[in-house]
Scaffold this active site. Structure first.
Site, PDB file in Angstrom:
ATOM      1  N   ASP A  55     112.570  51.334  26.720  1.00  0.00           N
ATOM      2  CA  ASP A  55     113.762  52.138  27.022  1.00  0.00           C
ATOM      3  C   ASP A  55     114.203  53.085  25.898  1.00  0.00           C
ATOM      4  O   ASP A  55     114.211  52.698  24.725  1.00  0.00           O
ATOM      5  CB  ASP A  55     114.974  51.228  27.274  1.00  0.00           C
ATOM      6  CG  ASP A  55     114.657  50.040  28.146  1.00  0.00           C
ATOM      7  OD1 ASP A  55     113.557  49.958  28.681  1.00  0.00           O
ATOM      8  OD2 ASP A  55     115.549  49.177  28.270  1.00  0.00           O
ATOM      9  N   GLN A  71     113.446  51.132  22.382  1.00  0.00           N
ATOM     10  CA  GLN A  71     112.977  49.751  22.339  1.00  0.00           C
ATOM     11  C   GLN A  71     111.541  49.756  21.834  1.00  0.00           C
ATOM     12  O   GLN A  71     110.670  50.407  22.441  1.00  0.00           O
ATOM     13  CB  GLN A  71     113.027  49.138  23.747  1.00  0.00           C
ATOM     14  CG  GLN A  71     114.422  48.867  24.244  1.00  0.00           C
ATOM     15  CD  GLN A  71     115.033  47.658  23.566  1.00  0.00           C
ATOM     16  OE1 GLN A  71     114.742  46.533  23.906  1.00  0.00           O
ATOM     17  NE2 GLN A  71     115.912  47.893  22.597  1.00  0.00           N
ATOM     18  N   TRP A  79     105.099  44.451  25.559  1.00  0.00           N
ATOM     19  CA  TRP A  79     106.509  44.074  25.441  1.00  0.00           C
ATOM     20  C   TRP A  79     106.589  42.661  24.875  1.00  0.00           C
ATOM     21  O   TRP A  79     105.657  41.868  25.048  1.00  0.00           O
ATOM     22  CB  TRP A  79     107.156  44.140  26.835  1.00  0.00           C
ATOM     23  CG  TRP A  79     108.635  43.959  26.799  1.00  0.00           C
ATOM     24  CD1 TRP A  79     109.565  44.914  26.505  1.00  0.00           C
ATOM     25  CD2 TRP A  79     109.364  42.757  27.085  1.00  0.00           C
ATOM     26  NE1 TRP A  79     110.825  44.380  26.575  1.00  0.00           N
ATOM     27  CE2 TRP A  79     110.728  43.041  26.929  1.00  0.00           C
ATOM     28  CE3 TRP A  79     109.000  41.457  27.437  1.00  0.00           C
ATOM     29  CZ2 TRP A  79     111.724  42.105  27.132  1.00  0.00           C
ATOM     30  CZ3 TRP A  79     109.994  40.504  27.634  1.00  0.00           C
ATOM     31  CH2 TRP A  79     111.336  40.823  27.482  1.00  0.00           C
ATOM     32  N   TRP A 116     118.109  44.424  21.988  1.00  0.00           N
ATOM     33  CA  TRP A 116     117.759  45.072  23.251  1.00  0.00           C
ATOM     34  C   TRP A 116     118.609  46.325  23.461  1.00  0.00           C
ATOM     35  O   TRP A 116     119.378  46.733  22.598  1.00  0.00           O
ATOM     36  CB  TRP A 116     117.885  44.073  24.407  1.00  0.00           C
ATOM     37  CG  TRP A 116     116.730  43.100  24.457  1.00  0.00           C
ATOM     38  CD1 TRP A 116     115.836  42.828  23.456  1.00  0.00           C
ATOM     39  CD2 TRP A 116     116.355  42.283  25.563  1.00  0.00           C
ATOM     40  NE1 TRP A 116     114.929  41.892  23.888  1.00  0.00           N
ATOM     41  CE2 TRP A 116     115.221  41.536  25.167  1.00  0.00           C
ATOM     42  CE3 TRP A 116     116.873  42.087  26.850  1.00  0.00           C
ATOM     43  CZ2 TRP A 116     114.589  40.630  26.031  1.00  0.00           C
ATOM     44  CZ3 TRP A 116     116.254  41.185  27.706  1.00  0.00           C
ATOM     45  CH2 TRP A 116     115.115  40.470  27.297  1.00  0.00           C
ATOM     46  N   SER A 117     118.491  46.875  24.671  1.00  0.00           N
ATOM     47  CA  SER A 117     119.004  48.238  24.900  1.00  0.00           C
ATOM     48  C   SER A 117     120.506  48.399  24.729  1.00  0.00           C
ATOM     49  O   SER A 117     121.272  47.446  24.873  1.00  0.00           O
ATOM     50  CB  SER A 117     118.597  48.707  26.295  1.00  0.00           C
ATOM     51  OG  SER A 117     117.231  48.998  26.259  1.00  0.00           O
TER      52      SER A 117
END
Ligand code: DQQ
Length: 581
Positions: A55, A71, A79, A116-117
């Protein structure tokens, strides 16, 4: 020379120069190697030099520089659920990028399993300070929202970020029914008339995807509002709503973007959610009542299938920001790979960002329009033009003189004989992706006859046509109007059948009786980003040809229908290679 002085020199040359290398096209760069790593590496799409990216996070413009965080898994090309960091790059023009050290890494108990985002907000007082809100993943994989501020606000590069001692600032607590593993991705905040800040956070409660609303007077202490800003109905098939985005747009088809806190007359609001099931970025246009904090979409919806999407191909977890320097709203979106994980690991990198797109509300007020930022046009070179030419049914016409693996192509078609269009069969499911794939969703086939279409572009085609990606239109007749189907067909894009070769489709809201059908494709080695009807419907696709690579790639225009269409204009450019990370 010490590493730090080399880095400083590189950064200085980046900040002083314009970055674009005028002599080096990727064909020249790539002819020396055909390794998997280089062959599929895009030339002008943003991606880190190695490892995994997903992202876009916290995009903003600050002190004359654009910042993109993302990310990033510094440990490999896949990932990871326990090592994501915020990568960070800066740019003067959104085209050339310089990589900086990671902005956020797991260092605290609340983000020990990953940062995280999240988003950035420029808080006006005092003196326009950027603040990041992001999701931390703790040792139990529970999710909370956290804050970080620049160590030195006078550094335009914003190299160092300090996490707040008040973290976590939004956390599930007893009684508020938040699911601890579905509570993430805070949006950019906006300021209400009452001087309270608002932010939305993605969540899921039972079947319902939702955008939870939080309020704060000081940006540090946040309370959850009684009601979410909006949620899907019960029995929704969308899954969790990730990466929500909420922003105002002007009516009357104006390109002018608005700052996120802007309200007032001639303003509508857009809520974008990334539906986890199906990985779709869907949006709703509606009215935001600032006093009640309610968002009422113009159209209700059953599920993500009925919602318009930013892009009907591979495009997810997107985020916009307001670019005050050019008074526009700019959209970033992640385009994942379509290759198998072993190939990603072998090439050592995975994930790219779409070319940033300016986004505005169509004059109809019913849909958003997107167009690649105009700065990307400075990469265009060696134009090839073609004016007014009839393309007979069954014609294939090569466009030579461009580096077909690294190009920008614009074409527009005029279609007569509309009465000859094939009628839509009432038994067909009105799903453009299925229609483009020739399927009916229940195992039966849809046979679209070759009449008015397919016509469009064949990109990344090998000499003997063993490989090609086709981006095209087909016109169908519905009750009293015509339906324009836009497809991006990857089924023949590679001889490597391990790749995801899904065909994508969209309906294009253009009346072919009164308007030409236009198509623009940005072709960049392993990505084809296509814009139909000047940005009304868009499709991004990843492809991995084995023969149609670098100088071996060809570009064609085709009409595989039985009736003629007219090319009113074709312009194609080779694209120069900017400096990216
Ligand atoms: N990716 C992030 C999450 C977000 C998801 C983790 C969307 O914060 O929900 O990498 O792609």
């Amino acid at each position: 020379m010490a590493i730090s002085s080399i880095w400083l020199l590189a950064m200085l040359s980046f900040l002083l120069g314009n970055g674009v290398s005028h002599t080096e096209t990727s064909n020249q760069t790539l002819s020396s190697t055909s390794s998997l790593n280089q062959t599929y590496r895009p030339s002008f799409h943003f991606h880190p030099s190695k490892n995994w990216m997903n992202d876009p996070n916290g995009p903003m413009r600050y002190k004359g520089l654009y910042h993109l965080f993302y990310q990033h898994n510094p440990k490999g090309a896949t990932w990871s659920n326990n090592s994501l960091v915020w990568g960070h790059s800066i740019s003067k023009d959104l085209v050339n990028w310089f990589s900086l050290p990671h902005a956020l890494t797991p260092t605290k108990p609340y983000d020990t399993n990953g940062c995280w985002s999240g988003s950035a907000t420029i808080v006006p007082h005092p003196r326009g300070k950027p603040v990041i809100l992001y999701t931390g993943i703790d040792h139990k994989f529970h999710q909370t929202q956290n804050m970080a501020v620049p160590k030195n606000v006078s550094d335009p590069l914003l190299r160092e970020w300090v996490k707040s001692t008040k973290n976590p600032i939004m956390a599930p607590s007893l009684g508020n029914k938040i699911n601890t593993t579905s509570f993430r991705d805070p949006s950019t905040a906006w300021l209400g008339h009452d001087n309270w800040w608002r932010v939305i956070v993605g969540a899921q409660e039972g079947d319902k995807g939702m955008a939870l609303l939080f309020l704060s007077k000081d940006f540090v202490n946040w309370v959850k509002a009684k009601h979410p800003l909006f949620h899907s109905g019960k029995r929704s098939t969308m899954g969790m709503w990730e990466c929500p985005d909420f922003f105002p747009v002007l009516t009357n088809g104006s390109f002018v973007g608005l700052d996120t806190s802007f309200g007032g007359p001639h303003v509508r609001h857009v809520l974008k959610v990334s539906a986890l099931v199906g990985s779709r970025d869907c949006y709703l246009i509606g009215t935001y009542d600032t006093t009640k904090d309610s968002f009422v979409p113009d159209k209700g919806f059953e599920g993500s299938e009925s919602l318009p999407r930013y892009d009907y191909g591979k495009f997810y977890a997107s985020k916009t920001f307001y670019d005050g320097a050019r008074k526009r709203r700019v959209l970033w979106g992640w385009i994942n790979e379509s290759s198998v994980q072993e190939d990603d690991v072998q090439k050592g990198w995975a994930g790219i960002q779409a070319i940033p797109r300016t986004l505005w509300l169509d004059k109809s007020g019913k849909q958003l329009i997107q167009w690649p930022i105009e700065e990307i046009e400075k990469l265009r070179t060696k134009p090839v033009n073609l004016h007014s030419r009839i393309l007979k049914g069954g014609t294939l016409l090569e466009v030579s003189g461009v580096t077909a693996a690294q190009a920008d192509v614009e074409i527009s078609f005029q279609v007569n004989n509309l009465e000859k269009a094939q009628a839509l069969d009432p038994s067909w499911k009105l799903d453009p992706q299925l229609l483009c794939s020739g399927e009916n969703g229940n195992g039966t086939k849809v046979i679209i006859k070759r009449r008015l279409g397919p016509f469009g572009l064949l990109v990344l085609a090998s000499k003997g046509m063993q490989e090609y990606t086709s981006v095209f239109f087909t016109i169908l007749k519905a009750d009293k109007k015509h339906l324009v189907l836009m497809c991006s067909d990857q089924s023949r894009s590679s001889l490597n059948l391990k790749n995801d070769l899904t065909t994508y489709g969209a309906f294009l809201d253009v009346d072919p009786l009164h308007e030409n059908l236009s198509l623009r494709s940005l072709i960049d080695h392993s990505v084809v980003e296509s814009f139909g009807g000047k940005g009304k419907a868009n499709i991004a696709a990843r492809v991995y040809p084995t023969l149609a690579i670098n100088d071996e790639a060809h570009l064609h225009v085709f009409n595989n229908g039985t009736f003629d269409v007219k090319i009113t204009k074709l312009r194609a450019w080779s694209m120069k290679k900017p400096k990216i990370n």
